[in-house]
Design an enzyme around this catalytic site. Sequence first.
Site, PDB file in Angstrom:
ATOM      1  N   GLU A   1     -16.157 -10.893   3.318  1.00  0.00           N
ATOM      2  CA  GLU A   1     -14.963 -10.626   2.524  1.00  0.00           C
ATOM      3  C   GLU A   1     -14.288 -11.928   2.103  1.00  0.00           C
ATOM      4  O   GLU A   1     -13.859 -12.078   0.949  1.00  0.00           O
ATOM      5  CB  GLU A   1     -13.986  -9.774   3.327  1.00  0.00           C
ATOM      6  CG  GLU A   1     -12.721  -9.426   2.560  1.00  0.00           C
ATOM      7  CD  GLU A   1     -11.707  -8.686   3.404  1.00  0.00           C
ATOM      8  OE1 GLU A   1     -11.305  -7.584   2.995  1.00  0.00           O
ATOM      9  OE2 GLU A   1     -11.321  -9.199   4.476  1.00  0.00           O
TER      10      GLU A   1
ATOM     11  N   CYS B   1      -8.578  -1.824   3.883  1.00  0.00           N
ATOM     12  CA  CYS B   1      -8.473  -2.893   4.888  1.00  0.00           C
ATOM     13  C   CYS B   1      -9.818  -3.263   5.489  1.00  0.00           C
ATOM     14  O   CYS B   1      -9.999  -4.381   5.958  1.00  0.00           O
ATOM     15  CB  CYS B   1      -7.546  -2.455   6.024  1.00  0.00           C
ATOM     16  SG  CYS B   1      -5.860  -2.152   5.491  1.00  0.00           S
TER      17      CYS B   1
ATOM     18  N   GLU C   1     -13.717 -12.616  -5.717  1.00  0.00           N
ATOM     19  CA  GLU C   1     -12.365 -12.182  -6.097  1.00  0.00           C
ATOM     20  C   GLU C   1     -11.276 -12.846  -5.264  1.00  0.00           C
ATOM     21  O   GLU C   1     -10.102 -12.848  -5.657  1.00  0.00           O
ATOM     22  CB  GLU C   1     -12.218 -10.656  -5.917  1.00  0.00           C
ATOM     23  CG  GLU C   1     -13.217  -9.821  -6.683  1.00  0.00           C
ATOM     24  CD  GLU C   1     -14.439  -9.458  -5.866  1.00  0.00           C
ATOM     25  OE1 GLU C   1     -15.120  -8.478  -6.211  1.00  0.00           O
ATOM     26  OE2 GLU C   1     -14.710 -10.167  -4.862  1.00  0.00           O
TER      27      GLU C   1
ATOM     28  N   GLU D   1       0.823  -1.210   0.000  1.00  0.00           N
ATOM     29  CA  GLU D   1       0.000   0.000   0.000  1.00  0.00           C
ATOM     30  C   GLU D   1       0.858   1.261   0.000  1.00  0.00           C
ATOM     31  O   GLU D   1       0.551   2.234  -0.700  1.00  0.00           O
ATOM     32  CB  GLU D   1      -0.912  -0.021   1.230  1.00  0.00           C
ATOM     33  CG  GLU D   1      -2.021   1.001   1.199  1.00  0.00           C
ATOM     34  CD  GLU D   1      -2.977   0.794   2.359  1.00  0.00           C
ATOM     35  OE1 GLU D   1      -4.163   0.512   2.111  1.00  0.00           O
ATOM     36  OE2 GLU D   1      -2.533   0.897   3.528  1.00  0.00           O
TER      37      GLU D   1
END
Length: 461
Positions: free
Chosen positions: A245, A183, A250, A163
């Site tokens: 999540e 995050c 993905e 990041e």
Amino acid sequence: MSANTAIINIDKELCTGCKRCSEVCPVDAIEGNEGEVQSINADKCILCGQCVQICKGYASIYEEIPTPFSKKMHERGMLNTVKEPIFAAYNMGQVKKVNELLDSKDLLKVVQCAPAVRVALSEEFEMPLGTLTPGKMAAALRRLGFDKIYDTNFAADLTIMEEGTELIKRITEGGVLPMFTSCCPAWVKYLEQTNPELLANLSTCKSPQQMGGAIIKTYGAKINGVNPSRIYSVSVMPCTCKAFEAEREEMQDSGYRDVDVAITTRELAQLIKSRNINFLDLPEEEFDNPLGAYSGAGTIFGVTGGVMEAALRTGYEFITKQSIPNVDLTEIRGEEGFRTTEVQVGDLKLKVGIVSGLKNVVPLIERIKAGECDLHFVEVMTCPEGCVSGGGQPKLIFEQDKKVAYENRKAGLYKHDSALEVRKSHENEGVKVLYEEFLGEPLSHKSHELLHTRYKSRVNR
């Protein structure tokens, strides 16, 4: 968890219509008149679990209710050994899956724990609010049957490497600014649902949980000499949205589901109790290397401003090629709200913002859309004081306890940070070896393949 199973729910038999949950919801997803049963608008809900934390409508195991207590626990995915009251607002549990597989001899059972878990888990065992217990936590996980005790703190350090490099690249090459941290999965989901035109502002970095999962099933499989298909990867999180999540389509760049299941701090406590492990008597044990090594910077991800402070410790040295004068960036620290500061990094005056409590991001978003925001980097955390106040943390009934717990949890993480010999992510030896042996360098092709992603609009879906 099936696609049709809601993660956050309200039990109609237990809801009193007090509307505390509605008042605390950052996205106005809870609907219903006062005194009537509340419902959740799934199109608005971001799964943060703050309603779960605030809910006071409950039933104990001794009460007679229309649906038997045992059936409710089964429907909620809870272990049948739970003795605590159950509340109207709840998150769908994942712990039964973990419990069933812990005794498997065919799997390499790997676990990672988020920074905020180690300053809250102890509360479930009657220790003082906010007691820091990383060593006992590691010991408990071993006794549960996990083969490798890794740490999300390691992946937090890895996140900073990626990041921080991404931010520098955006600033120097004219990329989209301000760059938002990515995050917090509830924040990411919110942006996808409400302002998808700003998704380009999100860092492409996966969260530490997902970076950890991808590395565990690639590099981790390699160093442990196992086929990644045999790895069962569990994360313990302070956050109810982490289950969502982990199941995003993905999140399987390792070639497998990167994190097989995410459980909360509360669920880990239930698991420890169900196996009759005496947490208080456990020795202090270490995490397994190399994916359990972490710096102080990785530790403070659990508090509001922590991601920003960790990023600046490394970003400063990446840009200036000099040691940061003071590693404790106290001007970054704070509580719920929106705050900004400027940090001189070489010739660059870096303008940063920190948002904790999602409602506080709305005015900032409007400023960005109007072209009136000159910030470079913004940390956003959905929960009031960051992950220490997450929806999956131990439930605090009394408001006075909540304030004490949040303060003590934050103080515990900062104390842990200051006591560690390594306090900058780029000085984590395990992270260095990971790049040398596997990833190459931050933003490399391999890093992009495993550690970065793209998010998408959820409007009208």
